[in-house]
Design an enzyme around this catalytic site. Structure first.
Site, short mmCIF file in Angstrom:
data_model
loop_
_atom_site.label_atom_id
_atom_site.label_comp_id
_atom_site.label_asym_id
_atom_site.label_seq_id
_atom_site.Cartn_x
_atom_site.Cartn_y
_atom_site.Cartn_z
N GLU A 1 0.82 -1.21 0.00
CA GLU A 1 0.00 0.00 0.00
C GLU A 1 0.86 1.26 0.00
O GLU A 1 1.48 1.60 1.01
CB GLU A 1 -0.93 0.02 1.21
CG GLU A 1 -1.86 1.24 1.19
CD GLU A 1 -2.86 1.24 2.32
OE1 GLU A 1 -3.83 2.01 2.23
OE2 GLU A 1 -2.68 0.48 3.29
N GLU B 1 -12.09 1.88 3.91
CA GLU B 1 -11.15 2.37 4.92
C GLU B 1 -11.26 3.89 5.05
O GLU B 1 -10.39 4.64 4.62
CB GLU B 1 -9.71 1.94 4.60
CG GLU B 1 -8.81 2.07 5.81
CD GLU B 1 -7.38 1.66 5.52
OE1 GLU B 1 -6.79 1.00 6.39
OE2 GLU B 1 -6.85 2.01 4.46
#
Length: 316
Positions: free
Chosen positions: A191, A290
């Site tokens: 990420e 998220e």
């Protein structure tokens, strides 16, 4: 407040009549069907994955009740960044209920992967060992919860080294980690983040380059649309350029990192683009939610679900 009472009193009182919401007897008691305004189970086109706590006002603090509420609202996946920190019995209980609800597990964060204290860019054997031990533990967790993805962040820059040397160190460590994860059927998804400029992994093209170098099906990109909007913009072209190495998506609007429709990203267009590409290639991504909520309390949870219904209402 009980889930069914919440659906009746809050969604009904809010006057939400959302196009595309389908009545489900599992969600709405028969006595409520005569009410013109309520939210029922949604048939989302994509696999959106809430987190625990996202609907706590609606479902209460119990994790299993929260899972049931997510399923009642039509969500078919779950993310839990802290899953590795839960005891084995809780992990197994969550997995059992998800199987019953026909939900799939999204990402959990690989505990003690690369971070500012043990960045993989430094190339230090003791840091790599911490990461590899985390991979071994992640395999155990993945098996308990039927997960296929774990989030990895390599950590910060090691600024006393040239960038090419740092990149080589990261690639070497990730190759070793990918070998461990592959044995357990797990894929690390790297990420790139926007939280601080000290982070080594910052853009999707940099992550693409590293994934190509690692050259393993157990090392892919976690394309967090919120972070990439902040760091590079040009979202749809970047998705296309990195497509072959993307394993997972996460969502959050910018500014604010809240639900879609609250910021500048046209999520309806982004979702449509990804949906059409994955359908053409017979893929199915999970989309981790998220982000926070733009409003507090149950009203914020109503607004969040409404935002996903709106953003998912693209035509194909």
């Amino acid at each position: 407040m009980q889930r069914r009472n919440f659906v009746k009193s809050t969604f009904g009182a809010a006057g939400l009549s959302l196009t595309g919401a389908a009545v489900s007897s599992d969600v709405v008691a028969s006595s409520w069907h005569s009410q013109p305004n309520f939210l029922a189970k949604n048939n989302f086109k994509l696999k959106y994955a809430p987190h625990f706590g996202m609907f706590e006002n609606s479902a209460g603090k119990d994790l299993i009740d929260q899972l049931k509420f997510m399923a009642d609202m039509g969500f078919t996946a779950l993310e839990d960044n802290g899953m590795m920190g839960r005891d084995a019995a809780t992990q197994e209980k969550i997995a059992k209920e998800m199987t019953r609800l026909n939900m799939v597990m999204g990402v959990f964060v690989l505990d003690k992967g690369g971070n500012s204290q043990n960045t993989l860019a430094a190339g230090k054997p003791e840091f790599v060992d911490i990461f590899l031990n985390g991979c071994k533990k992640a395999v155990e967790t993945g098996k308990r919860v039927n997960a296929k993805f774990t989030t990895v962040v390599p950590g910060d820059f090691e600024r006393n080294l040239p960038i090419g040397i740092q990149t080589g160190h990261v690639i070497d460590a990730l190759r070793r980690g990918a070998d461990i994860l592959a044995q357990g059927g797990l894929t690390m998804v790297l990420e790139p983040l926007s939280d601080t400029p000290n982070l080594f992994l910052r853009t999707s093209d940099q992550t693409y380059e590293i994934c190509r170098a690692v050259n393993s099906p157990s090392c892919k990109i976690l394309f967090d649309i919120y972070h990439m909007q902040k760091n590079e913009g040009h979202i749809i072209p970047h998705i296309d350029w990195c497509w072959s190495e993307i394993g997972y998506f996460q969502i959050g609007d910018n500014p604010g990192r809240n639900e879609p429709t609250t910021g500048e990203i046209n999520y309806k267009n982004v979702f449509k683009h990804i949906y059409q590409k994955q359908k053409a290639e017979n893929k199915e991504f999970i989309f981790g939610m998220e982000h926070g909520k733009s409003q507090k309390g149950t009203e914020g949870e109503v607004a969040l679900i409404k935002a996903y219904v709106e953003s998912d209402s693209f035509t194909v």
